[in-house]
Design a protein around this motif. Structure first.
Motif, PDB file in Angstrom:
ATOM      1  N   VAL A 209     -53.173 -45.013   1.750  1.00 60.84           N
ATOM      2  CA  VAL A 209     -53.833 -43.716   1.606  1.00 60.84           C
ATOM      3  C   VAL A 209     -53.323 -42.903   0.420  1.00 60.84           C
ATOM      4  CG1 VAL A 209     -54.301 -43.596   4.071  1.00 60.84           C
ATOM      5  CG2 VAL A 209     -52.209 -42.548   3.186  1.00 60.84           C
ATOM      6  N   GLY A 210     -52.450 -43.489  -0.396  1.00 63.20           N
ATOM      7  CA  GLY A 210     -51.942 -42.756  -1.544  1.00 63.20           C
ATOM      8  C   GLY A 210     -50.554 -42.200  -1.294  1.00 63.20           C
ATOM      9  N   ASN A 211     -49.940 -41.667  -2.352  1.00 60.95           N
ATOM     10  CA  ASN A 211     -48.554 -41.219  -2.279  1.00 60.95           C
ATOM     11  C   ASN A 211     -48.361 -39.959  -1.447  1.00 60.95           C
ATOM     12  OD1 ASN A 211     -47.630 -43.336  -3.892  1.00 60.95           O
ATOM     13  ND2 ASN A 211     -48.134 -42.225  -5.776  1.00 60.95           N
ATOM     14  N   ASP A 212     -49.348 -39.083  -1.425  1.00 63.52           N
ATOM     15  CA  ASP A 212     -49.224 -37.839  -0.666  1.00 63.52           C
ATOM     16  C   ASP A 212     -49.859 -38.020   0.705  1.00 63.52           C
ATOM     17  OD1 ASP A 212     -48.853 -35.288   0.194  1.00 63.52           O
ATOM     18  OD2 ASP A 212     -50.395 -34.391  -1.090  1.00 63.52           O
ATOM     19  N   THR A 213     -49.036 -38.327   1.684  1.00 59.28           N
ATOM     20  CA  THR A 213     -49.553 -38.606   3.031  1.00 59.28           C
ATOM     21  C   THR A 213     -49.538 -37.381   3.941  1.00 59.28           C
ATOM     22  OG1 THR A 213     -47.376 -39.285   3.836  1.00 59.28           O
ATOM     23  CG2 THR A 213     -48.795 -41.004   2.888  1.00 59.28           C
ATOM     24  N   LEU A 214     -48.927 -36.289   3.501  1.00 62.00           N
ATOM     25  CA  LEU A 214     -48.802 -35.113   4.369  1.00 62.00           C
ATOM     26  C   LEU A 214     -50.151 -34.608   4.888  1.00 62.00           C
ATOM     27  CD1 LEU A 214     -46.779 -33.175   5.633  1.00 62.00           C
ATOM     28  CD2 LEU A 214     -47.015 -31.714   3.599  1.00 62.00           C
ATOM     29  N   PRO A 215     -51.203 -34.549   4.062  1.00 62.77           N
ATOM     30  CA  PRO A 215     -52.485 -34.068   4.593  1.00 62.77           C
ATOM     31  C   PRO A 215     -53.045 -34.922   5.735  1.00 62.77           C
ATOM     32  CG  PRO A 215     -52.516 -34.065   2.191  1.00 62.77           C
ATOM     33  CD  PRO A 215     -51.277 -34.791   2.607  1.00 62.77           C
ATOM     34  N   TYR A 216     -52.566 -36.160   5.842  1.00 59.63           N
ATOM     35  CA  TYR A 216     -53.079 -37.052   6.881  1.00 59.63           C
ATOM     36  C   TYR A 216     -52.397 -36.834   8.235  1.00 59.63           C
ATOM     37  CZ  TYR A 216     -55.232 -39.708   3.088  1.00 59.63           C
ATOM     38  OH  TYR A 216     -55.980 -40.085   2.003  1.00 59.63           O
ATOM     39  N   ALA A 217     -51.274 -36.124   8.217  1.00 54.64           N
ATOM     40  CA  ALA A 217     -50.516 -35.948   9.457  1.00 54.64           C
ATOM     41  C   ALA A 217     -51.353 -35.261  10.532  1.00 54.64           C
ATOM     42  CB  ALA A 217     -49.240 -35.152   9.179  1.00 54.64           C
ATOM     43  N   GLY A 218     -52.017 -34.179  10.146  1.00 59.75           N
ATOM     44  CA  GLY A 218     -52.854 -33.472  11.116  1.00 59.75           C
ATOM     45  C   GLY A 218     -54.036 -34.303  11.570  1.00 59.75           C
ATOM     46  N   PHE A 219     -54.624 -35.049  10.643  1.00 59.71           N
ATOM     47  CA  PHE A 219     -55.767 -35.900  10.991  1.00 59.71           C
ATOM     48  C   PHE A 219     -55.376 -36.937  12.043  1.00 59.71           C
ATOM     49  CE2 PHE A 219     -57.872 -40.005  10.127  1.00 59.71           C
ATOM     50  CZ  PHE A 219     -59.167 -39.682  10.481  1.00 59.71           C
ATOM     51  N   PHE A 220     -54.276 -37.656  11.784  1.00 57.42           N
ATOM     52  CA  PHE A 220     -53.835 -38.668  12.744  1.00 57.42           C
ATOM     53  C   PHE A 220     -53.415 -38.035  14.070  1.00 57.42           C
ATOM     54  CE2 PHE A 220     -52.873 -41.355   8.866  1.00 57.42           C
ATOM     55  CZ  PHE A 220     -53.870 -42.282   9.139  1.00 57.42           C
ATOM     56  N   ALA A 221     -52.784 -36.862  14.004  1.00 57.06           N
ATOM     57  CA  ALA A 221     -52.349 -36.201  15.227  1.00 57.06           C
ATOM     58  C   ALA A 221     -53.544 -35.816  16.101  1.00 57.06           C
ATOM     59  CB  ALA A 221     -51.533 -34.956  14.884  1.00 57.06           C
ATOM     60  N   LEU A 222     -54.596 -35.274  15.471  1.00 57.79           N
ATOM     61  CA  LEU A 222     -55.782 -34.893  16.231  1.00 57.79           C
ATOM     62  C   LEU A 222     -56.466 -36.125  16.823  1.00 57.79           C
ATOM     63  CD1 LEU A 222     -57.592 -32.631  17.150  1.00 57.79           C
ATOM     64  CD2 LEU A 222     -58.789 -32.719  14.956  1.00 57.79           C
ATOM     65  N   ALA A 223     -56.531 -37.213  16.060  1.00 58.35           N
ATOM     66  CA  ALA A 223     -57.107 -38.447  16.588  1.00 58.35           C
ATOM     67  C   ALA A 223     -56.290 -38.975  17.759  1.00 58.35           C
ATOM     68  CB  ALA A 223     -57.194 -39.496  15.480  1.00 58.35           C
ATOM     69  N   ALA A 224     -54.960 -38.868  17.647  1.00 62.47           N
ATOM     70  CA  ALA A 224     -54.094 -39.313  18.743  1.00 62.47           C
ATOM     71  C   ALA A 224     -54.347 -38.493  20.005  1.00 62.47           C
ATOM     72  CB  ALA A 224     -52.629 -39.208  18.325  1.00 62.47           C
ATOM     73  N   VAL A 225     -54.530 -37.181  19.825  1.00 61.38           N
ATOM     74  CA  VAL A 225     -54.813 -36.310  20.975  1.00 61.38           C
ATOM     75  C   VAL A 225     -56.109 -36.752  21.667  1.00 61.38           C
ATOM     76  CG1 VAL A 225     -55.489 -33.970  21.639  1.00 61.38           C
ATOM     77  CG2 VAL A 225     -53.533 -34.329  20.111  1.00 61.38           C
ATOM     78  N   ILE A 226     -57.113 -37.098  20.874  1.00 65.72           N
ATOM     79  CA  ILE A 226     -58.394 -37.541  21.439  1.00 65.72           C
ATOM     80  C   ILE A 226     -58.198 -38.759  22.335  1.00 65.72           C
ATOM     81  CG2 ILE A 226     -60.614 -38.607  20.858  1.00 65.72           C
ATOM     82  CD1 ILE A 226     -60.677 -36.816  18.363  1.00 65.72           C
ATOM     83  N   TRP A 227     -57.476 -39.757  21.827  1.00 61.82           N
ATOM     84  CA  TRP A 227     -57.325 -41.001  22.588  1.00 61.82           C
ATOM     85  C   TRP A 227     -56.386 -40.847  23.783  1.00 61.82           C
ATOM     86  CZ3 TRP A 227     -60.203 -45.299  22.169  1.00 61.82           C
ATOM     87  CH2 TRP A 227     -61.045 -45.385  21.045  1.00 61.82           C
ATOM     88  N   LEU A 228     -55.280 -40.138  23.601  1.00 64.84           N
ATOM     89  CA  LEU A 228     -54.343 -39.978  24.708  1.00 64.84           C
ATOM     90  C   LEU A 228     -54.914 -39.069  25.787  1.00 64.84           C
ATOM     91  CD1 LEU A 228     -50.979 -39.702  22.726  1.00 64.84           C
ATOM     92  CD2 LEU A 228     -51.809 -41.635  24.092  1.00 64.84           C
ATOM     93  N   ALA A 229     -55.611 -37.994  25.380  1.00 62.98           N
ATOM     94  CA  ALA A 229     -56.232 -37.109  26.368  1.00 62.98           C
ATOM     95  C   ALA A 229     -57.308 -37.856  27.153  1.00 62.98           C
ATOM     96  CB  ALA A 229     -56.835 -35.894  25.667  1.00 62.98           C
ATOM     97  N   THR A 230     -58.066 -38.694  26.455  1.00 65.05           N
ATOM     98  CA  THR A 230     -59.086 -39.494  27.138  1.00 65.05           C
ATOM     99  C   THR A 230     -58.446 -40.436  28.141  1.00 65.05           C
ATOM    100  OG1 THR A 230     -60.529 -39.407  25.202  1.00 65.05           O
ATOM    101  CG2 THR A 230     -60.942 -41.157  26.793  1.00 65.05           C
ATOM    102  N   PHE A 231     -57.352 -41.050  27.743  1.00 63.50           N
ATOM    103  CA  PHE A 231     -56.659 -41.983  28.643  1.00 63.50           C
ATOM    104  C   PHE A 231     -56.219 -41.288  29.932  1.00 63.50           C
ATOM    105  CE2 PHE A 231     -52.520 -43.663  30.090  1.00 63.50           C
ATOM    106  CZ  PHE A 231     -52.941 -44.911  30.526  1.00 63.50           C
ATOM    107  N   PHE A 232     -55.562 -40.120  29.807  1.00 64.96           N
ATOM    108  CA  PHE A 232     -55.057 -39.437  31.001  1.00 64.96           C
ATOM    109  C   PHE A 232     -56.173 -38.756  31.784  1.00 64.96           C
ATOM    110  CE2 PHE A 232     -51.167 -39.519  28.327  1.00 64.96           C
ATOM    111  CZ  PHE A 232     -50.348 -40.212  29.210  1.00 64.96           C
TER     112      PHE A 232
END
Length: 572
Positions: A393-416
């Motif tokens: 995704v390129g050298n600056d990965t910080l902007p992706y942190a929120g994106f991945f975190a929100l996607a993780a919330v979607i999948w984990l919340a769905t699981f529980f």
């Protein structure tokens, strides 16, 4: 057959039919259309098709696709026509290049839904539609500007017509309609004839007496190929006529390439994407058709299949299609996309009457949780610029942190949230939300990473003097598409060193000419140590060559190739 026809007449006017269809189309449209206009064409294939479409509109040459003023001989023109039409209509490539596949994918979804209603009922049709939307390959291609989604849609429409004729009610109009779309599929991408393979299991069932098609089989079957060839002729005859009358060797080469090299020769003796015979079975279907094929591991499926001529025929057709592509040494995962909608019909029919086995439920729930954990880990990696992530995704990965975190919330919340509910429902909801998130946020994050050619071309424009002229060698189509200035190239199809020789000859004729190329050790006629560096893009180092980098002498090219691309309207 009469009972199926009567059931269809009752359900067609059933309010559930329209409500369910509306629900499916709205969900599909939100997922598929989300993000259109938010990203540029991404390599490898999209910039090529978009550039061809732009040149169709700008040149007025719609019968012969061109790339940088040079004929593009690999594909028939229908897919490029569709993009060119929307570009001509709106004047914007970025806003419209994804529209054709998005639209035809909705049509394919409707065909799967409607034929399921006619064969079975609305509940089954709903399940078929939802399963098709869950299958990753369907959505990936519906949201891309590659040719395969469109040919898959034409094949699905053709299958719709054949299934109506053979399994709903004999109707020779629908039979001929199906063959017409096979013809359209052929002039989109040569494999449009694949629905004809459905006749093999149907004829076997008929002549073995396992299922009689008394009204559906007669001499009129021969009308189908005639209709198909007539549709193909609508493009082929004018193309051949123009090629022969023009006496243009490029047009003749296009004709020969599209008729011979890109059809039988490419299938039997492919020169790219060489994969083993089991590639589709082990490397594509497990990921791209998940979880539809899991019904095949249920004993009840095989017990019920023996009693259904339509399921036997559809399953046989899927197998024949996969086998057909498996025989060719050249393979890409998208080749078997046309078979996926029929797999959705089979899975939807079975799951309407039966439930997943316990191990499948556990697999889906475990997979949901695992994806959530992986995405959460990716979010942490993005915070710390871990190399395993930066190379994607390129050298600056910080902007992706929120994106991945929100996607993780979607999948984990769905699981529980849906732990005690059917796993497929939660999986489908999480997947749909992730597609929307990816389209609205991910596109914007990834677009600079996937389109570095834009920055290279802008930098070249800044470095060129006002009277400067630009030439290209060893390039990819995105450099043509994103160029803000007119340019010259020396045949995309020519040998790389032959391009170098032509470029040296071109530069030697006039001052203020420059060459954009890659920093390759096998470059001839130029001293790349005197080049102007432009940085990396698309895994290559790009340089600008001026007269100071020219060697004193250069071997003459075997053939002089020059193609000028005039940029009337820069990409937007």
């Amino acid at each position: 057959m009469s009972s199926i026809s009567n059931k269809f007449k009752q359900t067609w006017h059933n309010e559930d039919y329209y409500q369910t269809l509306f629900f499916l189309l709205v969900v599909a449209a939100i997922i598929i259309f989300a993000g259109i206009g938010l990203r540029d064409p991404w390599p490898a294939d999209e910039p090529r098709f978009v550039e061809v479409a732009r040149e169709m509109v700008q040149s007025g040459n719609w019968f012969f696709p061109m790339r940088g003023g040079e004929l593009y001989p690999d594909k028939p023109p229908v897919f490029m026509w569709s993009m060119a039409f929307f570009y001509w209509l709106t004047g914007s490539l970025k806003a419209t290049f994804m529209l054709p596949n998005a639209i035809v994918s909705l049509v394919a979804l409707f065909c799967c839904y409607d034929i399921s209603v006619k064969l079975w009922n609305v509940k089954t049709a709903r399940n078929v539609g939802l399963l098709l939307l869950i299958a990753p390959q369907f959505i990936i291609q519906a949201k891309a500007a590659q040719i395969d989604a469109m040919v898959a849609a034409w094949i699905t429409i053709a299958m719709y017509g054949l299934l109506r004729h053979f399994f709903v009610k004999a109707h020779w109009g629908w039979y001929c309609f199906a063959w017409g779309f096979m013809g359209l599929g052929i002039i989109t991408k040569g494999v449009g004839f694949l629905p004809a393979l459905l006749l093999i299991p149907i004829l076997v069932l008929h002549f073995t007496g396992k299922h009689r098609f008394e009204q559906q089989i007669s001499w009129k079957l021969l009308l189908g190929p005639v209709i198909m060839l007539a549709v193909v002729a609508c493009w082929l005859v004018p193309m051949l006529s123009i090629a022969e009358s023009s006496h243009n060797p490029d047009f003749i080469a296009y004709k020969n390439n599209i008729l011979f090299k890109q059809t039988g020769e490419r299938y039997a003796n492919s020169w790219g994407h060489i994969k083993p015979w089991y590639y589709f079975i082990l490397s594509v279907i497990p990921a791209m058709w998940f979880p539809l094929y899991l019904v095949l591991f249920n004993k009840k499926f095989w017990q019920s299949t023996r009693q259904s001529a339509v399921i036997i025929s559809l399953l046989s057709w899927i197998i024949l299609t996969v086998v057909f592509f498996s025989f060719s040494p050249g393979k890409r995962g998208v080749y078997i996309l046309p078979a996926l909608p029929m797999m959705a019909l089979i899975a939807g029919h079975f799951l309407t009457k039966h439930v997943w086995q316990a191990w499948v439920e556990k697999l889906l729930k475990g997979f949901t949780a695992l994806l959530g954990v992986i995405l959460l880990a990716a979010s942490v990696m993005a915070l710390f610029n871990v190399h395993a992530l930066t190379k994607h995704v390129g050298n600056d990965t910080l902007p992706y942190a929120g994106f991945f975190a929100l996607a993780a919330v979607i999948w984990l919340a769905t699981f529980f949230k849906s732990y005690k509910k059917p796993a497929l429902c939660g999986f489908g909801v999480a997947l749909s939300l992730t597609w929307i998130l990816y389209s609205l946020v991910g596109y914007s994050l990834l677009n600079p990473v996937r389109t570095p050619a834009k920055d290279v071309m802008l930098e070249v424009q800044q470095k060129l003097p006002p009277q400067g002229e630009l030439g290209l060698t060893r390039f990819k189509e995105q450099f043509l598409l994103f160029s803000p200035i007119s340019l010259t190239h020396f045949s995309y199809l020519a040998d790389k060193q032959e391009q170098d020789r032509n470029a040296w000859l071109w530069m030697n004729e006039k001052d203020h000419r420059f060459i954009l190329t890659t920093a390759s050790s096998d470059i001839v006629c130029f001293d790349i140590s005197k080049a102007i560096p432009l940085g990396k893009a698309h895994r290559r180092t790009w340089i600008l060559l001026d007269r100071s980098a020219m060697l004193d002498t250069c071997q003459a090219p075997q053939n002089i190739h020059r193609y000028h691309l005039k940029i009337n309207q820069p990409y937007s």
